[in-house]
Write an enzyme that holds these catalytic residues in place. Sequence first.
Site, PDB file in Angstrom:
ATOM      1  N   THR A  34       0.705  -1.251  -0.086  1.00  0.00           N
ATOM      2  CA  THR A  34      -0.191  -0.101   0.077  1.00  0.00           C
ATOM      3  C   THR A  34       0.763   1.346  -0.051  1.00  0.00           C
ATOM      4  OG1 THR A  34      -0.008  -0.272   2.164  1.00  0.00           O
ATOM      5  CG2 THR A  34      -2.166  -1.071   1.059  1.00  0.00           C
ATOM      6  N   LEU A 125      12.769  -7.979   7.485  1.00  0.00           N
ATOM      7  CA  LEU A 125      12.538  -7.226   8.655  1.00  0.00           C
ATOM      8  C   LEU A 125      13.262  -5.956   8.278  1.00  0.00           C
ATOM      9  CD1 LEU A 125      12.737  -9.423  11.722  1.00  0.00           C
ATOM     10  CD2 LEU A 125      10.963  -8.851  10.311  1.00  0.00           C
ATOM     11  N   SER A 126      13.882  -5.766   7.016  1.00  0.00           N
ATOM     12  CA  SER A 126      14.319  -4.425   6.441  1.00  0.00           C
ATOM     13  C   SER A 126      15.753  -4.046   6.977  1.00  0.00           C
ATOM     14  CB  SER A 126      13.292  -3.152   6.612  1.00  0.00           C
ATOM     15  OG  SER A 126      13.451  -2.508   5.763  1.00  0.00           O
ATOM     16  N   SER A 127      16.563  -5.035   6.905  1.00  0.00           N
ATOM     17  CA  SER A 127      17.769  -4.732   7.367  1.00  0.00           C
ATOM     18  C   SER A 127      18.545  -3.732   6.273  1.00  0.00           C
ATOM     19  CB  SER A 127      18.790  -5.949   7.146  1.00  0.00           C
ATOM     20  OG  SER A 127      18.860  -6.394   5.836  1.00  0.00           O
ATOM     21  N   SER A 128      17.957  -3.447   5.159  1.00  0.00           N
ATOM     22  CA  SER A 128      18.477  -2.775   4.291  1.00  0.00           C
ATOM     23  C   SER A 128      18.201  -1.087   4.757  1.00  0.00           C
ATOM     24  CB  SER A 128      18.043  -2.763   2.876  1.00  0.00           C
ATOM     25  OG  SER A 128      16.479  -2.842   2.857  1.00  0.00           O
ATOM     26  N   ASP A 172       9.624   1.428   5.300  1.00  0.00           N
ATOM     27  CA  ASP A 172      10.770   1.046   6.172  1.00  0.00           C
ATOM     28  C   ASP A 172      11.577   2.074   6.765  1.00  0.00           C
ATOM     29  OD1 ASP A 172       9.524  -1.158   4.726  1.00  0.00           O
ATOM     30  OD2 ASP A 172      11.492  -1.831   3.846  1.00  0.00           O
ATOM     31  N   TYR A 221       7.782  -7.120  -7.839  1.00  0.00           N
ATOM     32  CA  TYR A 221       7.395  -5.675  -7.072  1.00  0.00           C
ATOM     33  C   TYR A 221       6.981  -4.775  -8.057  1.00  0.00           C
ATOM     34  CZ  TYR A 221       7.769  -2.591  -3.068  1.00  0.00           C
ATOM     35  OH  TYR A 221       7.664  -1.741  -2.045  1.00  0.00           O
TER      36      TYR A 221
HETATM   37  P1  ADP Z   1      15.853  -6.863   4.039  1.00  0.00           P
HETATM   38  O1  ADP Z   1      15.809  -5.445   3.772  1.00  0.00           O
HETATM   39  O2  ADP Z   1      14.450  -7.382   4.113  1.00  0.00           O
HETATM   40  O3  ADP Z   1      16.669  -7.354   5.214  1.00  0.00           O
HETATM   41  P2  ADP Z   1      17.219  -6.428   1.346  1.00  0.00           P
HETATM   42  O4  ADP Z   1      17.495  -7.489   0.272  1.00  0.00           O
HETATM   43  O5  ADP Z   1      16.342  -5.483   1.203  1.00  0.00           O
HETATM   44  O6  ADP Z   1      16.603  -7.555   2.574  1.00  0.00           O
HETATM   45  O7  ADP Z   1      18.396  -5.887   2.228  1.00  0.00           O
HETATM   46  C1  ADP Z   1      19.544  -6.728   2.597  1.00  0.00           C
HETATM   47  C2  ADP Z   1      20.721  -6.226   1.968  1.00  0.00           C
HETATM   48  O8  ADP Z   1      21.316  -4.943   2.964  1.00  0.00           O
HETATM   49  C3  ADP Z   1      21.903  -7.229   2.059  1.00  0.00           C
HETATM   50  O9  ADP Z   1      22.043  -8.134   0.986  1.00  0.00           O
HETATM   51  C4  ADP Z   1      22.982  -6.213   2.324  1.00  0.00           C
HETATM   52  O10 ADP Z   1      23.403  -5.827   0.925  1.00  0.00           O
HETATM   53  C5  ADP Z   1      22.393  -5.186   3.098  1.00  0.00           C
HETATM   54  N1  ADP Z   1      22.786  -5.280   4.473  1.00  0.00           N
HETATM   55  C6  ADP Z   1      22.048  -5.603   5.506  1.00  0.00           C
HETATM   56  N2  ADP Z   1      22.643  -5.728   6.754  1.00  0.00           N
HETATM   57  C7  ADP Z   1      24.048  -5.632   6.578  1.00  0.00           C
HETATM   58  C8  ADP Z   1      25.153  -5.801   7.243  1.00  0.00           C
HETATM   59  N3  ADP Z   1      24.996  -5.973   8.543  1.00  0.00           N
HETATM   60  N4  ADP Z   1      26.366  -5.718   6.558  1.00  0.00           N
HETATM   61  C9  ADP Z   1      26.303  -5.395   5.319  1.00  0.00           C
HETATM   62  N5  ADP Z   1      25.362  -5.067   4.667  1.00  0.00           N
HETATM   63  C10 ADP Z   1      24.016  -5.501   5.197  1.00  0.00           C
HETATM   64 MG    MG Z   2      14.960  -4.202   2.389  1.00  0.00          MG
END
Ligand code: ADP
Ligand code: MG
Length: 375
Positions: A34, A125-128, A172, A221
């Site tokens: 959304t 969970l949006s690590s990016s 996010d 997407y």
């Molecule tokens: P999500 O956001 O759901 O976790 P994404 O594919 O959008 O998945 O983002 C993941 C990417 O973010 C990884 O492939 C990497 O490029 C980057 N990333 C996340 N955490 C780290 C970290 N601790 N160190 C380096 N890169 C990271």
């Molecule tokens: Mg992401």
Amino acid sequence: MDPRADAIIDRLGGATGLHWFRAPGRVNLIGDHTDYHDGFVLPMAVDRDCVVAARPRVDGRVTVRSVEVSGEVDVAADGSDDPAAVEPAWGRYVAGVVRALGSAGRTPAGLDAVLSSTVPVGSGLSSSAALEVAIALALTDAAGFAFPPAELARACQRGEHLATGVPSGVMDQLVALLGRAGHAVLIDCRTLSAEPITLPDALAVLVVDSGLTRTLADSAYAERRADGERVAARLGVPALRDAPLDVVRNEPRARHVVAENQRVLEFADALRAGDDARLGSLLLASHASLRDDYEVSTPQLDLAVGLLVEHGAIGARLTGAGFGGCVVGLVPGDDVAAVASRTVADYRAQSGLDAEAFEVRAVDGAGPLTAPVGA
Ligand code: ADP
Ligand code: MG
């Protein structure tokens, strides 16, 4: 002291002169697909975060290392490096944020930084966004800029577009900045206004990582987004958010977006009213809509949702973009451990995949950290 601080300080050759920041990951309780249609979402910032320490550099370079992933990112602070071409690949997010801040009139200053994240990578969970926002805070601090949260979120979103080419929404980054402990955040993705909504003490938020890597997610997407924009253009409305439900009744993709917006608002009302039964049925309706109308679920995600409910969740749904990643359920607090272990065991038996289930708690959004003890 955060156990990550030692590893960070070690890599930066001592604690002197370091500025510390953190930005959390998030789980979206309801409102998926959304945000990029100007709609509503209800995520919460979670107790998994990206911590970064940085020290200014005078040579105009932005250098960043990660405790978890190898390689050193080294880009010009003026944004002249093409984010999509940066190596190591995770540095694209850094370069994207650097360029986006520059385009917003906030050219970063050089810095040397190390980050460490406890947000699971690539599971929704949006690590990016946690990484982008933590780095953006370090960059704006080094350059002496204050940046309102909504603008910083927009810059990080643009940075992610530059890095990945995926036209993702702003949810996010915004919740990473505006999360509130004990609350979910009702976000209007058109105005970027955000209202914290208290979460009930008696319910736990349980995340199940399906163990299924998101494969088709990026291309699907972009397709879904374009589909919706075409419908909005045909209807003559600025975004699907503006389409009445009866007008899109026979168009499943658009129907999902319009009905999901409604569910987000109803879910916020049910939280305010303490109406657990309503919360549960809205979660299930959201999952069914993502599965049948928006077609972003998988049999594994459907299985995890079904098992969570079978074992005692009041409701559950896939969360994030879909095609793998995580599902989220609301579970009576006393039952969390049992629901988690039974769901994981049955899921493994029926799918052959190893899921991981963990409770998450709502935390405050990103900001500076006082230097860890000993630093
Ligand atoms: P999500 O956001 O759901 O976790 P994404 O594919 O959008 O998945 O983002 C993941 C990417 O973010 C990884 O492939 C990497 O490029 C980057 N990333 C996340 N955490 C780290 C970290 N601790 N160190 C380096 N890169 C990271
Ligand atoms: Mg992401």
